[in-house]
Design a protein around this motif. Structure first.
Motif, PDB file in Angstrom:
ATOM      1  N   ARG A 100       0.846  -1.201   0.000  1.00 10.76           N
ATOM      2  CA  ARG A 100       0.000   0.000   0.000  1.00 10.76           C
ATOM      3  C   ARG A 100       0.875   1.242   0.000  1.00 10.76           C
ATOM      4  O   ARG A 100       0.637   2.191  -0.749  1.00 10.76           O
ATOM      5  CB  ARG A 100      -0.931   0.011   1.215  1.00 10.76           C
ATOM      6  N   GLN A 101       1.931   1.211   0.835  1.00  8.31           N
ATOM      7  CA  GLN A 101       2.859   2.347   0.920  1.00  8.31           C
ATOM      8  C   GLN A 101       3.565   2.589  -0.408  1.00  8.31           C
ATOM      9  O   GLN A 101       3.827   3.739  -0.781  1.00  8.31           O
ATOM     10  CB  GLN A 101       3.894   2.095   2.026  1.00  8.31           C
ATOM     11  N   SER A 102       3.868   1.517  -1.128  1.00  7.22           N
ATOM     12  CA  SER A 102       4.592   1.653  -2.398  1.00  7.22           C
ATOM     13  C   SER A 102       3.681   2.031  -3.557  1.00  7.22           C
ATOM     14  O   SER A 102       4.153   2.276  -4.674  1.00  7.22           O
ATOM     15  CB  SER A 102       5.312   0.341  -2.733  1.00  7.22           C
ATOM     16  N   GLY A 103       2.358   2.057  -3.303  1.00  4.36           N
ATOM     17  CA  GLY A 103       1.413   2.387  -4.361  1.00  4.36           C
ATOM     18  C   GLY A 103       1.085   1.219  -5.269  1.00  4.36           C
ATOM     19  O   GLY A 103       0.436   1.392  -6.308  1.00  4.36           O
ATOM     20  N   LYS A 104       1.494   0.017  -4.878  1.00  2.72           N
ATOM     21  CA  LYS A 104       1.303  -1.158  -5.727  1.00  2.72           C
ATOM     22  C   LYS A 104       0.060  -1.967  -5.367  1.00  2.72           C
ATOM     23  O   LYS A 104      -0.263  -2.937  -6.055  1.00  2.72           O
ATOM     24  CB  LYS A 104       2.548  -2.048  -5.690  1.00  2.72           C
ATOM     25  N   LEU A 105      -0.632  -1.601  -4.298  1.00  2.87           N
ATOM     26  CA  LEU A 105      -1.875  -2.282  -3.944  1.00  2.87           C
ATOM     27  C   LEU A 105      -3.009  -1.721  -4.793  1.00  2.87           C
ATOM     28  O   LEU A 105      -3.423  -0.570  -4.621  1.00  2.87           O
ATOM     29  CB  LEU A 105      -2.190  -2.107  -2.456  1.00  2.87           C
ATOM     30  N   LYS A 106      -3.518  -2.517  -5.699  1.00  6.05           N
ATOM     31  CA  LYS A 106      -4.585  -2.060  -6.584  1.00  6.05           C
ATOM     32  C   LYS A 106      -5.970  -2.370  -6.015  1.00  6.05           C
ATOM     33  O   LYS A 106      -6.907  -1.604  -6.212  1.00  6.05           O
ATOM     34  CB  LYS A 106      -4.431  -2.690  -7.972  1.00  6.05           C
ATOM     35  N   PRO A 186     -19.884  -1.850 -13.841  1.00  7.22           N
ATOM     36  CA  PRO A 186     -18.933  -1.337 -12.854  1.00  7.22           C
ATOM     37  C   PRO A 186     -19.654  -0.623 -11.719  1.00  7.22           C
ATOM     38  O   PRO A 186     -20.716  -0.025 -11.932  1.00  7.22           O
ATOM     39  CB  PRO A 186     -18.075  -0.368 -13.659  1.00  7.22           C
ATOM     40  N   THR A 187     -19.088  -0.688 -10.528  1.00  9.93           N
ATOM     41  CA  THR A 187     -19.685  -0.021  -9.372  1.00  9.93           C
ATOM     42  C   THR A 187     -18.736   0.984  -8.728  1.00  9.93           C
ATOM     43  O   THR A 187     -19.066   1.574  -7.702  1.00  9.93           O
ATOM     44  CB  THR A 187     -20.112  -1.052  -8.310  1.00  9.93           C
ATOM     45  N   ASN A 188     -17.581   1.170  -9.332  1.00 11.62           N
ATOM     46  CA  ASN A 188     -16.586   2.090  -8.784  1.00 11.62           C
ATOM     47  C   ASN A 188     -15.920   2.837  -9.935  1.00 11.62           C
ATOM     48  O   ASN A 188     -15.480   2.199 -10.901  1.00 11.62           O
ATOM     49  CB  ASN A 188     -15.542   1.305  -7.970  1.00 11.62           C
ATOM     50  N   PRO A 189     -15.829   4.148  -9.878  1.00 15.70           N
ATOM     51  CA  PRO A 189     -15.257   4.896 -11.004  1.00 15.70           C
ATOM     52  C   PRO A 189     -13.753   4.721 -11.164  1.00 15.70           C
ATOM     53  O   PRO A 189     -13.205   5.060 -12.211  1.00 15.70           O
ATOM     54  CB  PRO A 189     -15.599   6.353 -10.666  1.00 15.70           C
ATOM     55  N   ASP A 190     -13.099   4.184 -10.133  1.00 11.47           N
ATOM     56  CA  ASP A 190     -11.652   4.019 -10.196  1.00 11.47           C
ATOM     57  C   ASP A 190     -11.228   2.621 -10.621  1.00 11.47           C
ATOM     58  O   ASP A 190     -10.261   2.463 -11.375  1.00 11.47           O
ATOM     59  CB  ASP A 190     -11.021   4.343  -8.837  1.00 11.47           C
ATOM     60  N   VAL A 191     -11.917   1.603 -10.122  1.00 14.32           N
ATOM     61  CA  VAL A 191     -11.464   0.225 -10.316  1.00 14.32           C
ATOM     62  C   VAL A 191     -12.625  -0.700 -10.658  1.00 14.32           C
ATOM     63  O   VAL A 191     -13.699  -0.630 -10.051  1.00 14.32           O
ATOM     64  CB  VAL A 191     -10.773  -0.319  -9.040  1.00 14.32           C
ATOM     65  N   THR A 192     -12.394  -1.569 -11.641  1.00 11.58           N
ATOM     66  CA  THR A 192     -13.256  -2.723 -11.897  1.00 11.58           C
ATOM     67  C   THR A 192     -12.337  -3.922 -12.101  1.00 11.58           C
ATOM     68  O   THR A 192     -11.312  -3.823 -12.779  1.00 11.58           O
ATOM     69  CB  THR A 192     -14.140  -2.521 -13.141  1.00 11.58           C
ATOM     70  N   LEU A 193     -12.707  -5.030 -11.496  1.00 10.65           N
ATOM     71  CA  LEU A 193     -11.937  -6.268 -11.614  1.00 10.65           C
ATOM     72  C   LEU A 193     -12.725  -7.253 -12.466  1.00 10.65           C
ATOM     73  O   LEU A 193     -13.946  -7.363 -12.333  1.00 10.65           O
ATOM     74  CB  LEU A 193     -11.688  -6.845 -10.216  1.00 10.65           C
ATOM     75  N   VAL A 194     -12.043  -7.948 -13.361  1.00  9.98           N
ATOM     76  CA  VAL A 194     -12.658  -9.009 -14.164  1.00  9.98           C
ATOM     77  C   VAL A 194     -11.823 -10.269 -13.972  1.00  9.98           C
ATOM     78  O   VAL A 194     -10.605 -10.239 -14.141  1.00  9.98           O
ATOM     79  CB  VAL A 194     -12.710  -8.629 -15.663  1.00  9.98           C
ATOM     80  N   GLN A 237     -14.239   0.214 -19.773  1.00  7.04           N
ATOM     81  CA  GLN A 237     -13.180   1.215 -19.660  1.00  7.04           C
ATOM     82  C   GLN A 237     -13.737   2.640 -19.686  1.00  7.04           C
ATOM     83  O   GLN A 237     -13.114   3.567 -19.166  1.00  7.04           O
ATOM     84  CB  GLN A 237     -12.176   1.011 -20.799  1.00  7.04           C
ATOM     85  N   GLN A 238     -14.904   2.810 -20.234  1.00  9.52           N
ATOM     86  CA  GLN A 238     -15.528   4.135 -20.286  1.00  9.52           C
ATOM     87  C   GLN A 238     -16.093   4.557 -18.936  1.00  9.52           C
ATOM     88  O   GLN A 238     -16.425   5.730 -18.733  1.00  9.52           O
ATOM     89  CB  GLN A 238     -16.642   4.139 -21.334  1.00  9.52           C
ATOM     90  N   HIS A 239     -16.196   3.606 -18.003  1.00  8.77           N
ATOM     91  CA  HIS A 239     -16.850   3.876 -16.721  1.00  8.77           C
ATOM     92  C   HIS A 239     -15.941   3.666 -15.513  1.00  8.77           C
ATOM     93  O   HIS A 239     -16.292   4.089 -14.417  1.00  8.77           O
ATOM     94  CB  HIS A 239     -18.089   2.997 -16.577  1.00  8.77           C
ATOM     95  N   SER A 240     -14.795   3.003 -15.689  1.00  8.41           N
ATOM     96  CA  SER A 240     -13.823   2.820 -14.609  1.00  8.41           C
ATOM     97  C   SER A 240     -12.437   3.176 -15.130  1.00  8.41           C
ATOM     98  O   SER A 240     -12.050   2.750 -16.234  1.00  8.41           O
ATOM     99  CB  SER A 240     -13.809   1.375 -14.095  1.00  8.41           C
ATOM    100  N   LYS A 241     -11.699   3.908 -14.336  1.00  8.98           N
ATOM    101  CA  LYS A 241     -10.375   4.369 -14.764  1.00  8.98           C
ATOM    102  C   LYS A 241      -9.421   3.202 -14.967  1.00  8.98           C
ATOM    103  O   LYS A 241      -8.628   3.180 -15.913  1.00  8.98           O
ATOM    104  CB  LYS A 241      -9.823   5.336 -13.706  1.00  8.98           C
ATOM    105  N   HIS A 242      -9.479   2.228 -14.057  1.00  5.03           N
ATOM    106  CA  HIS A 242      -8.585   1.065 -14.135  1.00  5.03           C
ATOM    107  C   HIS A 242      -9.400  -0.218 -14.208  1.00  5.03           C
ATOM    108  O   HIS A 242     -10.238  -0.475 -13.345  1.00  5.03           O
ATOM    109  CB  HIS A 242      -7.664   0.998 -12.914  1.00  5.03           C
ATOM    110  N   ILE A 243      -9.134  -1.026 -15.227  1.00  9.18           N
ATOM    111  CA  ILE A 243      -9.742  -2.341 -15.367  1.00  9.18           C
ATOM    112  C   ILE A 243      -8.634  -3.368 -15.171  1.00  9.18           C
ATOM    113  O   ILE A 243      -7.656  -3.389 -15.934  1.00  9.18           O
ATOM    114  CB  ILE A 243     -10.384  -2.544 -16.758  1.00  9.18           C
ATOM    115  N   TYR A 244      -8.760  -4.208 -14.148  1.00  6.58           N
ATOM    116  CA  TYR A 244      -7.776  -5.263 -13.892  1.00  6.58           C
ATOM    117  C   TYR A 244      -8.391  -6.601 -14.263  1.00  6.58           C
ATOM    118  O   TYR A 244      -9.447  -6.985 -13.743  1.00  6.58           O
ATOM    119  CB  TYR A 244      -7.338  -5.263 -12.431  1.00  6.58           C
TER     120      TYR A 244
END
Length: 282
Positions: A100-106, A186-194, A237-244
């Motif tokens: 989390r501190q390194s910014g790598k926790l998605k 999607p339910t979050n504007p920042d992240v969606t997981l598939v 991708q049009q609704h969440s900034k990051h798709i993982y």
């Protein structure tokens, strides 16, 4: 941005040159994909030093999807390994602090079991988990159809939005109540997981048999199936900034190739991956 990877990095031997040591596999993996799902955290809360090591071994832009410990999602029905629920959550949060501190926790993935159905009690469980995790980025995955029946689907998705859960959208066998349909919302504007679990219905139903791990995720997605997902992902991708996107269909070793097939279909080139290790005569 669409970032594609695999569940775990230890079993994908087709990615690595012959003889690569287990301790070097994450570094080698990061030369192929920009994100990975950590599954070992589901079976035991890892030491913070382990996550610190993994963070140091991967490129600056690399990301981790960390699966929540099984005691936190009710998978472990033999009894809680910790004296108090709050203590268990605190130890888990402490363990992942280095990434989390390194910014790598998605995202932290809360995947609930097939018996976790849509009830008032279980809605309360989700609210409590959200509270105990504080402001951590969380993803939520169901394994019971009742959350997405016609009369509950909209209410479930609205609840997730209100509680700041990112949706973990599944492609999995349609095998009765213990599976969910594809719900590309999607339910979050920042992240969606598939997450791709394969479509092996008989293998999905084999849980509890001695060889279930060998067949549960035994599936190879063909080009038409991946092409259908190409269109869904571009819409998401049009609704969440990051798709993982995580491929978990590795019972037969198909995950890595399917992930690379999808990357090619999407025309993605990832910058900042780790250096590729070359074979002697390559």
């Amino acid at each position: 941005m669409i970032e594609i990877g695999l569940a775990g990095w230890g079993d994908h031997n087709d990615l690595y040159r012959s003889g690569v040591a287990a301790r070097n596999k994450l570094k080698a993996y990061s030369s192929h994909f920009p994100v990975v799902e950590v599954d070992s955290s589901f079976y035991a809360i890892q030491a913070a030093s382990t996550f610190e090591k993994w963070s140091k071994e991967t490129p600056n832009e690399f990301g981790f999807i960390v699966k929540a410990y099984q005691g936190m999602t009710g998978h472990d029905r033999k009894g809680m390994a910790y004296e108090a629920e709050a203590e268990m959550f605190r130890k888990f949060i402490h363990s992942i602090e280095p990434i989390r501190q390194s910014g790598k926790l998605k995202s932290v993935l809360f995947q609930y079991p097939p018996w976790f159905d849509c009830t008032r009690e279980h809605v309360h469980t989700l609210k409590k988990a959200r509270h105990l995790m504080g402001n951590m980025p969380l993803s939520l995955e169901f394994r019971h159809q009742s959350w997405f029946t016609p009369d509950m689907r909209a209410r479930t998705l609205t609840f997730m939005e209100q509680q700041h859960w990112a949706h973990s959208i599944c492609d999995e066998p349609q095998a009765g109540q213990g599976s969910v349909p594809i719900v590309p919302h999607p339910t979050n504007p920042d992240v969606t997981l598939v997450r791709f679990h394969g479509r092996n219905v008989s293998g999905w139903k084999s849980h509890g048999q001695t060889n279930w791990r060998d067949v549960r995720y035994l599936y190879h997605y063909n080009k038409q199936e991946l092409s259908e997902w190409r269109e869904r992902l571009l819409t998401l991708q049009q609704h969440s900034k990051h798709i993982y996107v995580i491929f978990n269909n590795n019972s037969g070793g198909h995950a890595a190739q399917n992930a690379k097939d999808l990357i090619q279909l999407l025309g993605i080139t990832y910058e900042g991956l780790g250096p590729r290790q070359l074979d002697l005569f390559e």
